[in-house]
Design an enzyme around this catalytic site. Structure first.
Site, PDB file in Angstrom:
ATOM      1  N   VAL A   8      -1.635 -12.271  -2.166  1.00  0.00           N
ATOM      2  CA  VAL A   8      -1.123 -13.566  -1.724  1.00  0.00           C
ATOM      3  C   VAL A   8      -2.212 -14.201  -0.872  1.00  0.00           C
ATOM      4  CG1 VAL A   8       1.325 -13.009  -1.809  1.00  0.00           C
ATOM      5  CG2 VAL A   8       0.040 -12.533   0.268  1.00  0.00           C
ATOM      6  N   SER A   9      -2.189 -15.523  -0.782  1.00  0.00           N
ATOM      7  CA  SER A   9      -3.317 -16.230  -0.195  1.00  0.00           C
ATOM      8  C   SER A   9      -3.180 -16.516   1.292  1.00  0.00           C
ATOM      9  CB  SER A   9      -3.546 -17.556  -0.932  1.00  0.00           C
ATOM     10  OG  SER A   9      -2.388 -18.359  -0.849  1.00  0.00           O
TER      11      SER A   9
END
Length: 202
Positions: A8-9
């Site tokens: 996930v960023s």
């Protein structure tokens, strides 16, 4: 054996890995064989991905939720997939635009082949640009290639050249196809020898 990777960023908790984790485990990936990163896809350093790639062995399959979880950009993605293919490591994408990639199927193997062709195309473009750049440099009187390293003969030429006080260190370095930093490692600006220079000659 299946090995999973998810990313996930954001690291502030606003994005969760649960959805990806559930999908990977539903596909048969052991929870202890799932690697993760909490980082932007644009970042070069992703320790989770690096560990994942090291853990993969020939015959394994890398399972990811979506294709955009893997590569920083298209070029990086193509390179990664080509490396997996060359090491006989499979790839399976569970959802999204890349869901047709599953190297246990004929269609998946075909997509792998397309990635390999794209990687070869990129290598040819780089080689072509390099050749063109070197040709342009030669046309302007510059030599291409890696700067020359210091050896005994080159060191003596540099000392001799610097006896002429009208010649600068920069000019000598250019003539010898090396950086001024390399030259200064062995010589002072007036051509006198430094300790590394004496060591090289001895």
């Amino acid at each position: 054996m299946k090995i999973g990777y998810m990313r996930v960023s954001k690291t502030d908790g606003s994005q969760s890995l649960d959805l990806q984790s559930d999908a990977l485990r539903a596909d048969g990936v052991d929870k202890n064989r799932i690697y993760r990163d909490m980082a932007s896809g644009r970042k070069d350093h992703r320790p989770g991905l690096e560990s994942c790639l090291k853990a993969l062995q020939p015959g394994n399959t890398l399972v990811i939720w979506k294709l955009d979880r893997l590569g920083r950009d298209l070029k990086h993605l193509v390179t990664l997939v080509d490396e997996l293919n060359s090491k006989n490591i499979g790839l399976k994408v569970l959802t999204g635009a890349g869901a047709q990639i599953d190297t246990s199927t004929a269609n998946g193997k075909l997509v792998f082949g397309i990635f390999a062709a794209l990687a070869e195309f990129e290598r040819e473009l780089i080689a072509e640009r390099t050749r063109a750049g070197l040709a342009a440099a030669r046309a302007r009187g510059r030599k291409g290639g890696r700067p020359r390293k210091m050896d005994k003969a080159t060191l003596m030429m540099a000392v001799k050249a610097l006896e002429d006080k009208s010649i600068t260190v920069q000019e000598v370095a250019k003539r010898l196809n090396m950086t001024t930093t390399t030259l200064y490692m062995y010589l002072n600006g007036d051509g006198s020898m430094k300790e590394p220079g004496y060591k090289l000659l001895s």
